[in-house]
Design an enzyme around this catalytic site. Structure first.
Site, PDB file in Angstrom:
ATOM      1  N   TYR A 178       0.884  -1.061   0.031  1.00 58.80           N
ATOM      2  CA  TYR A 178       0.197   0.027   0.027  1.00 58.80           C
ATOM      3  C   TYR A 178       0.797   1.229  -0.025  1.00 58.80           C
ATOM      4  CZ  TYR A 178       0.808   0.924   5.070  1.00 58.80           C
ATOM      5  OH  TYR A 178       1.513   1.143   6.380  1.00 58.80           O
ATOM      6  N   CYS A 179       0.170   2.402  -0.428  1.00 66.13           N
ATOM      7  CA  CYS A 179       0.978   3.550  -0.460  1.00 66.13           C
ATOM      8  C   CYS A 179      -0.230   4.692  -0.547  1.00 66.13           C
ATOM      9  CB  CYS A 179       1.805   3.843  -1.712  1.00 66.13           C
ATOM     10  SG  CYS A 179       1.123   3.672  -3.281  1.00 66.13           S
ATOM     11  N   THR A 180       0.351   6.014  -0.633  1.00 68.11           N
ATOM     12  CA  THR A 180      -0.832   7.113  -0.508  1.00 68.11           C
ATOM     13  C   THR A 180      -1.996   6.903  -1.672  1.00 68.11           C
ATOM     14  OG1 THR A 180       0.928   8.488   0.181  1.00 68.11           O
ATOM     15  CG2 THR A 180      -1.072   9.591  -0.356  1.00 68.11           C
ATOM     16  N   GLY A 182      -1.878   4.771  -4.644  1.00 68.19           N
ATOM     17  CA  GLY A 182      -1.294   3.642  -5.457  1.00 68.19           C
ATOM     18  C   GLY A 182      -0.461   3.699  -6.251  1.00 68.19           C
ATOM     19  N   ILE A 207      -4.079   4.515   0.476  1.00 73.24           N
ATOM     20  CA  ILE A 207      -4.546   4.883   1.594  1.00 73.24           C
ATOM     21  C   ILE A 207      -5.831   5.837   1.549  1.00 73.24           C
ATOM     22  CG2 ILE A 207      -3.981   6.180   3.804  1.00 73.24           C
ATOM     23  CD1 ILE A 207      -1.118   5.424   3.190  1.00 73.24           C
TER      24      ILE A 207
END
Length: 319
Positions: A178-180, A182, A207
């Site tokens: 996961y990241c901010t 995508g 997220i």
């Protein structure tokens, strides 16, 4: 209706004329009165723009009308004021700097981890055979991360490939990245697959989408964002404060940039220490002659340097 909106998006799609596209796109954004930051590369677009709802709608409609970007997904936040001061559209080699520039090896248009919608991610993240992997930088996951997530000691995403060996212990697990928003997961998951990890997934929309669709459950702290908000709330289900003041150690979720422009470190600082140190990470930075005026936000707009006319004359060719 909200006074302004902020759009977060990316799209991996080949742009043959990327440099010219960037120049034309800047003019288009300015014509709409948008502010923001967009990166254009041959591999696609990565942007955050802000403006009135009408301008944002026109922007999204125009992007979707281009067949290269028809599948672009926008994350929309209602904001009280624009999230940027200026509009920048820049051409670069990658839309997120990873150092992975060989499209024959790593190409998100051809192979990535399986995309999980937020509800699917929520249902899987705590299973015994699952490892949740944060692919963001230190200053991002120090502000907020998923409960029990594996984090990596990296200053920038370009450091991620060098950390693959540290993840070898999880090769028999399902890896949920996961990241901010995508975008980093597209390349991170592709690299993991290339390196022999078989069960690789990624949180679709990152997220931000997770917070909007399932309430951000078990995301601890706040999410760092790359605009003048610096941090946004995600978890409305079971929120906790994860980060601590860099200076005094008390719990705080306030992320700022050091007021010393030659440091400009991203760090968390409580309001009391912020006032005492004038937005600096240390007394050394506080005494720096170029220290910027701290207004309580810790966000600083880049100020263009004055033209050095004497130097300019020296560079001009002789007539």
């Amino acid at each position: 209706m909200a006074k302004y909106q902020t759009l977060l998006y990316y799209c991996y799609s080949t742009i043959a004329d990327a440099e010219q596209f960037a120049a034309d796109h800047l003019k288009f954004c300015k014509s709409l009165g948008l502010t923001g930051r967009i990166i254009v590369a041959e591999e696609g677009l990565n942007g955050t723009v802000s403006g009135t709802p009408e301008a944002c709608k026109t922007y999204m409609d125009t992007v979707h009308a281009d067949e290269r970007f028809a599948h672009t997904e926008f994350k929309i936040d209602d904001v009280d004021e624009p999230s940027f001061v200026k509009m920048h559209v820049r051409y670069k080699e990658e839309i997120v700097h990873s150092g992975l520039r060989n499209p024959n090896l790593i190409n998100p248009q051809k192979q990535t981890g399986k995309h999980l919608e937020p509800a699917e991610f929520l249902a899987m993240k705590d299973l015994d055979d699952v490892v949740v992997l944060d692919v963001r930088s230190n200053y991002e996951h120090s502000l907020g991360k998923f409960k029990n997530a594996v984090t990596l000691d990296i200053e920038n995403f370009r450091d991620f490939p060098a950390k693959i060996n540290e993840l070898a212990q999880f090769k028999d697990k399902k890896i949920l990245t996961y990241c901010t928003g995508g975008i980093k997961c597209e390349k991170a998951s592709a690299l993991l697959l290339h390196e022999g990890f078989e069960n690789v997934y990624q949180l679709h929309g990152g997220i931000i989408k997770y917070g909007k669709e399932v309430g951000g459950e078990d995301f601890e702290g706040k999410c760092y964002v790359f605009d003048n908000r610096l941090a946004v709330d995600v978890n409305s289900v079971n929120p906790v404060v994860l980060s601590k003041c860099y200076n005094c150690g008390k719990p705080t979720e306030k992320m700022i940039n050091c007021a010393n422009p030659e440091c400009n470190e991203h760090f968390t600082q409580c309001d009391k220490c912020g006032t005492q140190l004038e937005g600096c990470c240390s007394t050394t930075c506080q005494s720096h002659p170029r220290k910027r005026v701290y207004d309580g936000t810790g966000y600083y707009v880049k100020v263009p340097q004055p033209i050095n006319n004497d130097k300019k004359k020296k560079l001009q060719p002789a007539e």
